[in-house]
Design a protein around this motif. Structure first.
Motif, mmCIF file in Angstrom:
data_model
loop_
_atom_site.group_PDB
_atom_site.id
_atom_site.type_symbol
_atom_site.label_atom_id
_atom_site.label_comp_id
_atom_site.label_asym_id
_atom_site.label_seq_id
_atom_site.Cartn_x
_atom_site.Cartn_y
_atom_site.Cartn_z
ATOM 1 N N PHE B 230 0.805 -1.215 0.000
ATOM 2 C CA PHE B 230 0.000 0.000 0.000
ATOM 3 C C PHE B 230 0.843 1.272 0.000
ATOM 4 N N GLY B 231 2.095 1.146 0.479
ATOM 5 C CA GLY B 231 2.990 2.307 0.429
ATOM 6 C C GLY B 231 3.231 2.741 -1.011
ATOM 7 N N VAL B 232 3.433 1.745 -1.874
ATOM 8 C CA VAL B 232 3.651 2.023 -3.300
ATOM 9 C C VAL B 232 2.408 2.675 -3.900
ATOM 10 N N ILE B 233 1.261 2.089 -3.611
ATOM 11 C CA ILE B 233 0.018 2.610 -4.185
ATOM 12 C C ILE B 233 -0.279 4.009 -3.655
ATOM 13 N N HIS B 234 -0.011 4.184 -2.367
ATOM 14 C CA HIS B 234 -0.262 5.493 -1.765
ATOM 15 C C HIS B 234 0.578 6.572 -2.448
#
Lengths: 434, 293
Positions: B230-234
Motif C-alpha cells: 500500500f505504500g507504493v500505491i499510496h
C-alpha cells in the motif's frame, strides 16, 4: 500497528520534553509544515518564547495534514494529546463533532477576546452557528488565476487581456492552442477550486443545510446545472488539449513554474513558490466566473488549516495557549506571515498594516486574493463547508472528475455519481457523531 | 520412519514455546480480536462514543459496488505482482548460477533493490513515469506514446505492479539462487550425459527440485502483494484513477486513516483476514501436493 507506533512516538516525545521542563509551562504545538513554511513557524515560535518567561511553546512537525490529524487523534486516544493541533479545513467537521476532545478557542481565550477583529470570510469557516470561533484560523488561502504573461505574448495575445470570465478564458485557451502551446491551462486542487470555490463564487449550494453548517444531516448538492455546466466546459477543454490535468494536488504547479503552462488555477499561497522559481513575468488575477451565471460573483472560500485546542490539559497550559494564540493574531506577526507566505491575513488590522507598509504596491497582485475573499458579505453558500468524511469525499470527487477529463463520463453522470457516493459517507458520519 | 524428539517434563517445552506464543498473542491475536470487536461498531474518530451496529458495517461494505470491484482489482494486482516478482527472479537466478566470473558482484547488485522501502520505490518510479516531468514518460512521448497513468487505469495498474514487484525480485532471487545451489550437480551432469539439453534439464530436474522454494515464495509473495504494497500505491496513484488501483488493503488504510471511519476499516480487515486465511488454506491443500520435498 501504525496507530500504535504513532501513539508510542507521541508518548515518547512527551516524556522527553517533560524532562526538559523547568519553571516554564510547556505548550505542545503539532503542525504539518515543512520546508520554508516550517522555518517560518519555528521563527514565530522562537519569537514568542523569547518574548516572555512564563511559557515555552514546543512546535513539532507531524507529517502532512492528514498525518497530523491522525497523530492528534491517536495521541488523544492514548491520553497524550498536544495542547494545540493544526487541522486542515476539511477536518473541521470531524473536530467539531468531537465535543469532548476539543476546547473551543473562544472559551480558551477568555472574556477579553474580540472575535470581530477577525476577517469574517476567514473565521466563518471555523465558527459555530452563533458566530463563536471554535478554532483559530492559521494559514488560509483562496484560489486565484495565475498567468504566465510571456507565454501569452509569445502566442500573440495581449498579456493584459481580460481574463475575468470563463467565457473569455475559453477564447484565450483556443488562441493558445492554435498558437501551438502544449499546456494552455492546468489546475491544482480540482475539487477545492472547480467545485467548492466555484459553488461559493457563483452563490450556489455545494451541500444542503447551508453547506453542512446547519447539521450533520446534510446532503451534497454539487450536481446542479451551474456546476455541471462548468465541469462540462472543463471536460471539453480537456478533450481538446486546452486543459491539461496533472494530478489531484498541486502537481500542476511544477508545470506552471517551469514555464510550460500559460494559465494556472491555484491557491494564492502558491505565491512564494512561483515568485522564487518562475523565470518569466507572471500575473495574479481573480478567479474567473461564468458571465452566463452571474455578473457579480460572491466571495471565494478558504482552504488551509486552523489551530484547535485539545481538551484535557491544565489551566496553566491553557493560559499559555491563549497567550500564544493572541501573539499569532497580533497585527505585526500576522502581517509578516501574510507577506512571507501569500496566506491571507486573519485580522483586518493585519491587512491594514500590510497596506500601510506599502507591500501591495511593491508586489502587485498580492492583494487580489484578499479583495476576492472579502468583496461581499458571505452568504449561506459562501461561508465555507462543514462536511464529515470530507477528505474522502474529495477523493471521490477527484475520481469522478478524472473520469470526465479522460472522456469516460459526462459531467452530469460523474457529478451525480460523486453526490451519491459522497452522501453514503455523510450518512455514516452522521451515524457516528450521534 | 518418523523420528520424534520427546521431552520428559512439560516445563522446558512450555518455556521454549512461550516467547513465540506470547509474541503471537500480543501482536497478532490481540489486534485481530480488537479488529473483530471494532467491526461491530461505528465509533467516532476520537473514541469518545461508539454505536453498536452488529453486522451493519459488513452490510454497508458488501453493498458498495466499489468495494466488490476492489476484490477483482486485488486479484489482478496480486497475480501480476507475484508473477512479475518471481519469473524474472528465477531467470536471473538461473543465469547467475551459471556465471563463473564475477558471480559475487552480480549477486550483490541484484540484491540491492530489496533494501529500498516500498514507499521510496514508489516515489522513484513516480519520478520516472510522471506524465509531465518524468524521464521515461518523456522518451515515450518522443516515440509517439502519450503516457498518462494519472488518467489511464491500465497504465496506472502497470506502474504500481512494476514498482511493487521490482524490489521483490531481489528477495525472490536470493531464495531461488540458494535453491539452485542446493541441487546436486551430479543429477544435472547425469542428465547431460544422457543427452538432455539445458531447457529439458531445467523443466524436468531443476524446476521440480526447486518446487519447495517456489511454493514458499508463492505464499510469501501473495501475502506481500496483499499487505505490504500500500505504500507504493499510496505514493503513486492513491488508489486512482477511479479506484483502478484500490486494492483491499489500500482501502483499509484510506478508510481508516484518511476517512477516520474505523468501523468500516475494521470490518475490511476482518474480511481481508478471512480472504488471506482461505487463500493460504487453498495453497497448502492443493498447490503443496505438487511440491516435492
Amino acid at each position: 500497528m501504525t496507530k500504535f507506533s504513532i501513539a508510542a512516538t507521541a508518548a515518547l516525545t512527551t516524556a522527553l520534553s517533560t524532562l526538559a521542563a523547568s519553571a516554564e509551562t510547556e505548550v505542545q504545538f503539532w503542525h504539518a509544515f515543512t520546508g520554508r513554511l516550517g522555518e517560518l513557524v519555528d521563527a514565530q515560535v522562537e519569537t514568542f518564547n523569547g518574548s516572555q518567561d512564563a511559557y515555552k511553546v514546543v512546535a513539532s512537525h507531524k507529517g502532512n495534514y492528514s498525518e497530523t490529524l491522525n497523530a492528534g487523534i491517536a495521541a488523544f486516544r492514548a491520553g497524550e494529546q498536544p495542547d494545540i493541533l493544526m487541522v486542515f479545513e476539511v477536518g473541521t467537521a470531524t473536530m467539531m463533532g468531537a465535543k469532548g476532545a476539543i476546547n473551543p478557542v473562544f472559551e480558551v481565550m477568555g472574556d477579553g477576546f474580540d472575535q470581530d477583529a477577525y476577517i469574517g470570510a476567514v473565521k466563518g469557516y471555523y465558527t459555530t452557528a452563533d458566530g463563536n470561533m471554535l478554532s483559530l484560523p492559521f494559514n488560509s488561502s483562496t484560489p486565484v488565476l495565475w498567468v504566465n504573461r510571456d507565454k501569452l505574448s509569445e502566442a500573440g495575445i495581449d498579456p493584459d487581456t481580460d481574463l475575468s470570465t470563463w467565457e473569455k478564458v475559453g477564447d484565450v485557451l483556443g488562441q493558445l492552442k492554435d498558437a501551438g502551446v502544449d499546456c494552455p491551462m492546468t489546475t491544482a486542487w480540482q475539487s477545492w477550486i472547480h467545485l467548492e470555490n466555484f459553488s461559493a463564487y457563483h452563490d450556489v449550494p455545494f451541500a444542503t443545510k447551508d453547506n453542512g453548517f446547519g447539521g450533520t444531516d446534510t446532503e451534497l448538492a454539487f450536481n446542479s446545472d451551474a456546476q455541471v455546466a462548468h465541469i462540462s466546459a472543463m471536460g471539453e477543454w480537456a478533450q481538446d488539449g486546452k486543459f491539461i490535468y496533472a494530478g489531484r494536488r498541486n502537481e500542476g504547479g511544477a508545470n506552471f513554474r517551469g514555464g510550460e503552462c500559460a494559465l494556472f488555477t491555484e491557491s494564492s499561497a502558491g505565491y512564494a513558490g512561483i515568485k522564487s522559481e518562475a523565470g518569466f513575468e507572471f500575473d495574479v488575477r481573480p478567479l474567473p466566473y461564468w458571465e452566463a451565471l452571474t455578473t457579480d460573483p460572491q466571495n471565494t472560500i478558504i482552504g488551509g488549516a486552523s489551530l484547535w485546542v485539545m481538551a484535557g490539559q491544565s489551566d496553566e497550559e491553557y493560559a499559555g495557549v491563549a497567550e500564544f494564540l493572541s501573539f499569532l493574531s497580533s497585527p505585526e506577526v500576522q502581517a509578516q506571515w501574510h507577506q512571507d507566505t501569500g496566506y491571507l491575513p486573519i485580522t483586518s488590522a493585519a491587512a491594514e498594516l500590510t497596506r500601510e507598509q506599502g507591500f501591495y504596491e511593491e508586489n502587485p497582485g498580492t492583494d487580489v486574493a484578499v479583495i476576492q475573499m472579502t468583496r461581499k458579505e458571505p452568504t449561506a453558500n459562501s461561508k465555507g463547508l462543514r462536511l464529515g468524511s470530507f477528505d474522502q469525499i474529495r477523493g471521490i470527487i477527484d475520481e469522478e472528475l478524472e473520469a470526465v477529463w479522460s472522456g469516460d463520463k459526462s459531467a452530469q453522470d460523474a457529478l451525480d455519481n460523486a453526490v451519491e457516493r459522497g452522501n453514503q459517507l455523510l450518512r455514516r458520519f452522521e451515524q457516528a457523531s450521534n | 520412519m518418523e523420528k520424534r524428539v520427546t521431552f520428559k517434563g512439560w516445563l522446558l517445552p512450555v518455556a521454549l514455546i512461550a516467547p513465540q506464543a506470547l509474541i503471537s498473542l500480543i501482536f497478532f491475536f490481540y489486534p485481530a480480536a480488537q479488529a473483530v470487536w471494532q467491526s461491530l461498531f461505528i465509533p467516532d474518530p476520537f473514541g469518545l462514543s461508539s454505536q453498536f451496529v452488529g453486522l451493519g458495517n459488513f452490510e454497508f461494505l458488501l453493498k458498495d459496488p466499489y468495494y466488490r470491484s476492489s476484490f477483482v482489482t486485488t486479484a489482478i494486482f496480486s497475480t501480476l505482482v507475484t508473477l512479475a516478482a518471481m519469473i524474472p527472479a528465477l531467470f536471473l537466478a538461473v543465469v547467475a548460477d551459471r556465471l563463473i566470473k564475477g558471480a559475487g558482484a552480480y549477486r550483490t547488485m541484484l540484491i540491492w533493490p530489496y533494501a529500498v522501502a516500498p514507499a521510496v520505490a514508489g516515489v522513484l518510479w513516480l519520478f520516472m513515469f510522471n506524465p509531465r516531468v518524468g524521464v521515461v514518460a518523456w522518451y515515450l512521448g518522443q516515440l509517439g506514446y502519450d503516457w498518462n497513468h494519472v488518467l489511464n487505469d491500465g497504465e496506472a495498474m502497470g506502474l504500481v505492479v512494476a514498482a511493487s514487484a521490482w524490489g521483490r525480485i531481489s528477495y525472490n532471487f536470493l531464495f531461488f539462487f540458494a535453491g539452485l545451489q542446493a541441487i546436486p550437480k551430479s543429477l544435472i551432469e547425469a542428465a547431460a550425459i544422457d543427452g538432455a539439453r539445458f531447457w529439458k534439464r531445467f523443466f524436468t530436474i531443476v524446476l521440480p527440485l526447486l518446487s519447495p522454494t517456489t511454493f514458499f515464495l508463492l505464499v510469501v509473495n501473495v501475502v506481500y502483494a496483499f499487505f505490504e504494497t500500500f505504500g507504493v500505491i499510496h505514493t503513486i496513484t492513491s488508489g486512482g484513477p477511479q479506484q483502478a488501483t484500490t486494492i483491499l488493503v489500500y482501502k483499509v488504510f484510506s478508510d481508516g486513516f484518511v476517512g477516520q471511519d474505523l468501523g468500516s476499516s475494521s470490518a475490511q480487515s476482518v474480511i481481508l483476514l478471512v480472504v488471506v486465511g482461505l487463500l493460504t488454506i487453498i495453497q497448502f491443500k492443493f498447490v503443496e501436493k505438487k511440491v516435492h520435498y
